[in-house]
Design an enzyme around this catalytic site. Structure first.
Site, PDB file in Angstrom:
ATOM      1  N   ASP A 206       0.871  -1.164   0.000  1.00 20.35           N
ATOM      2  CA  ASP A 206       0.000   0.000   0.000  1.00 20.35           C
ATOM      3  C   ASP A 206       0.913   1.219   0.000  1.00 20.35           C
ATOM      4  OD1 ASP A 206      -1.399   2.221   0.816  1.00 20.35           O
ATOM      5  OD2 ASP A 206      -2.590   1.188   2.332  1.00 20.35           O
ATOM      6  N   CYS A 370      -9.092   5.909   9.743  1.00 14.03           N
ATOM      7  CA  CYS A 370      -9.291   4.610   9.076  1.00 14.03           C
ATOM      8  C   CYS A 370      -8.283   3.576   9.575  1.00 14.03           C
ATOM      9  CB  CYS A 370      -9.213   4.728   7.552  1.00 14.03           C
ATOM     10  SG  CYS A 370     -10.444   5.814   6.868  1.00 14.03           S
TER      11      CYS A 370
HETATM   12  C1  LIG Z   1      -2.004   4.122   4.134  1.00 19.93           C
HETATM   13  C2  LIG Z   1      -3.246   4.381   3.313  1.00 19.93           C
HETATM   14  N1  LIG Z   1      -3.756   3.392   2.576  1.00 19.93           N
HETATM   15  C3  LIG Z   1      -4.841   3.554   1.814  1.00 19.93           C
HETATM   16  C4  LIG Z   1      -5.501   4.767   1.768  1.00 19.93           C
HETATM   17  C5  LIG Z   1      -6.705   4.894   0.912  1.00 19.93           C
HETATM   18  O1  LIG Z   1      -6.455   5.758  -0.164  1.00 19.93           O
HETATM   19  P1  LIG Z   1      -7.630   6.188  -1.137  1.00 19.93           P
HETATM   20  O2  LIG Z   1      -8.746   6.677  -0.268  1.00 19.93           O
HETATM   21  O3  LIG Z   1      -7.023   7.262  -1.978  1.00 19.93           O
HETATM   22  O4  LIG Z   1      -8.014   4.985  -1.926  1.00 19.93           O
HETATM   23  C6  LIG Z   1      -5.036   5.817   2.537  1.00 19.93           C
HETATM   24  C7  LIG Z   1      -5.759   7.096   2.558  1.00 19.93           C
HETATM   25  O5  LIG Z   1      -5.797   7.807   3.536  1.00 19.93           O
HETATM   26  C8  LIG Z   1      -3.872   5.623   3.325  1.00 19.93           C
HETATM   27  O6  LIG Z   1      -3.374   6.617   4.071  1.00 19.93           O
END
Ligand SMILES: Cc1ncc(COP(=O)(O)O)c(C=O)c1O
Length: 412
Positions: A206, A370
């Site tokens: 990620d 999140c």
């Molecule tokens: C570590 C991480 N992974 C995944 C995401 C999700 O990204 P997106 O909402 O652009 O799909 C975020 C967004 O805050 C994040 O900080």
């Protein structure tokens, strides 16, 4: 006092490329420290979008007319630009997505749907964003697979000692975040991928918080998949990409059906294009891809090593100044970290602190980010998070410290 070491980069003129930063919020100059949620966009990206819509807008891969060929060329050039940006071997290894979340869901559904069997295990970490957790929960439930987690130490780093023990033969995929969006921890991606590869485990990174902040080369890291979001690196919302090593992508079935991704369709059955087009059903976010390429051009003019150095200077400076604030505690590693500071103030809910700051023009984020399981791991309802980007300054950090000092007085 508190001056940064000067570099040849002209930071003030870079900042002037971001018109949104020059405004007052609640009667105070805006300080935008919510960059981990989304970054601002420079004029150069806004102009690329405007140029595209004013001159070349048409659907891609379809029309036999001039505008459609121009749009297709710009879209496919953007794919090549993304490939180069992250060190992919070929543009065919790049699937355009809406962002990190969509990229991870693609792998969970297409790879997991084909390769996961009952009793298999997916290895994650305790610091994953919900985007790199919920898609695996869904596919694990569908396939009868299990989830397992690399623990997080008290200092916010991954506990790597148990990794060899956790990588048992049941583990089929290891997915982890490159940089934690709550702790700022930078995980040793190449080392983790090497350990997984040594025992035949597929890897997904990620890259939401790393792609726009530091040099990233997927072949040097040695991952199978790498997902990132355009909007966290100066590109429009709804843009992003998934890198999949050619051999991996070629083995995956489509996950969304529709136009653009087929070779031929009969009433009962269809045949599909090769990767990456097989994964891009329907009209894609053409302008988003073009905006993403413009953002990459912009970032590369500054240089990602320069951005990473600037991130580090701002973050170290903020950490140093936080020591002046009684009752404030920063989470995450003491050493090297991304441009993210999650902190808690004794007896004050992060929402109250974040609202207090907003009233003084300081935009931060308060809550679980999140990362609910991670917050639970630290016994917290949430944190307040200040996250920086290259257009931020030490003067803004000084003002943040003044605002937080006022908060300490206000809330006691
Ligand atoms: C570590 C991480 N992974 C995944 C995401 C999700 O990204 P997106 O909402 O652009 O799909 C975020 C967004 O805050 C994040 O900080």
């Amino acid at each position: 006092m508190h001056q940064l070491r000067t570099t040849p980069t002209d930071w003030p003129s870079i900042r002037a490329d971001f018109p949104i930063l020059d405004q007052q919020v609640h009667g105070q100059p805006l300080i935008y420290f919510d960059n981990a949620a989304t970054t601002q966009k420079p004029r150069q990206v806004l102009e690329a979008l405007r140029y595209y819509y004013e001159h070349d807008n048409a659907n891609v891969h379809r029309g036999l007319h001039e505008l459609s060929s121009r749009a297709t060329e710009a879209y496919e050039n953007a794919r090549a630009r993304v490939a180069q940006f992250i060190g992919a071997a070929s543009p065919d290894e790049i699937v355009f997505t809406r962002g990190t979340t969509e990229g991870i869901n693609l792998v969970a559904q297409a790879w997991g749907g084909k390769f996961l069997r009952e009793g298999d295990t997916i290895l994650l970490t305790e610091m994953e964003h919900h985007s790199n957790l919920v898609p695996w929960q869904l596919v694990a439930e569908q396939r009868g697979a299990r989830l397992r987690f690399v623990p997080v130490r008290d200092d916010g780093t991954l506990a790597l000692e148990p990794l060899d023990r956790l990588l048992t033969p049941e583990v089929k995929l290891f997915a982890f975040t490159h940089v934690s969006n709550s702790l700022g921890t930078i995980n040793p991606a190449a080392e983790l991928c090497a350990k997984a590869r040594a025992v035949g485990v597929v890897t997904l990174i990620d890259g939401a918080q790393s792609a726009g902040h530091m040099p990233v080369n997927v072949r040097e890291i040695g991952c199978d998949f790498f997902a990132f979001s355009g909007h966290k690196m100066c590109a429009p919302t709804g843009s992003g990409a998934l890198y999949g090593r050619a051999e991996m992508l070629d083995a995956l079935p489509p996950w969304h059906g529709g136009g653009e991704m087929i070779v031929s369709v009969a009433l009962e059955k269809s045949s599909f294009k090769k990767a990456p087009h097989r994964f891009e059903a329907g009209t894609p976010n053409i302008a988003g891809a073009i905006g993403l390429a413009a953002a990459i051009d912009y970032l590369e003019t500054i240089g990602r090593s320069t951005i990473a150095e600037h991130d580090a200077r701002l973050t170290n400076y903020a950490v140093e100044r936080f020591a002046e604030l009684p009752g404030m505690r920063i989470l995450g590693p003491a050493g090297e970290r991304g441009a993210i500071l999650g902190f808690v103030m004794e007896n004050v809910h992060p929402h109250d602190l974040t609202t207090f700051a907003d009233q003084r023009g300081l935009a931060m984020r308060g809550g679980h980010h999140c990362n609910q399981p991670l917050m639970r791991r630290f016994g917290l309802p949430g944190t307040t998070r200040a996250s920086f980007y290259f257009y931020n300054t030490t003067e803004e950090i000084d003002r943040m410290i003044d605002i937080l000092r006022d908060a300490v007085r206000f809330f006691v």
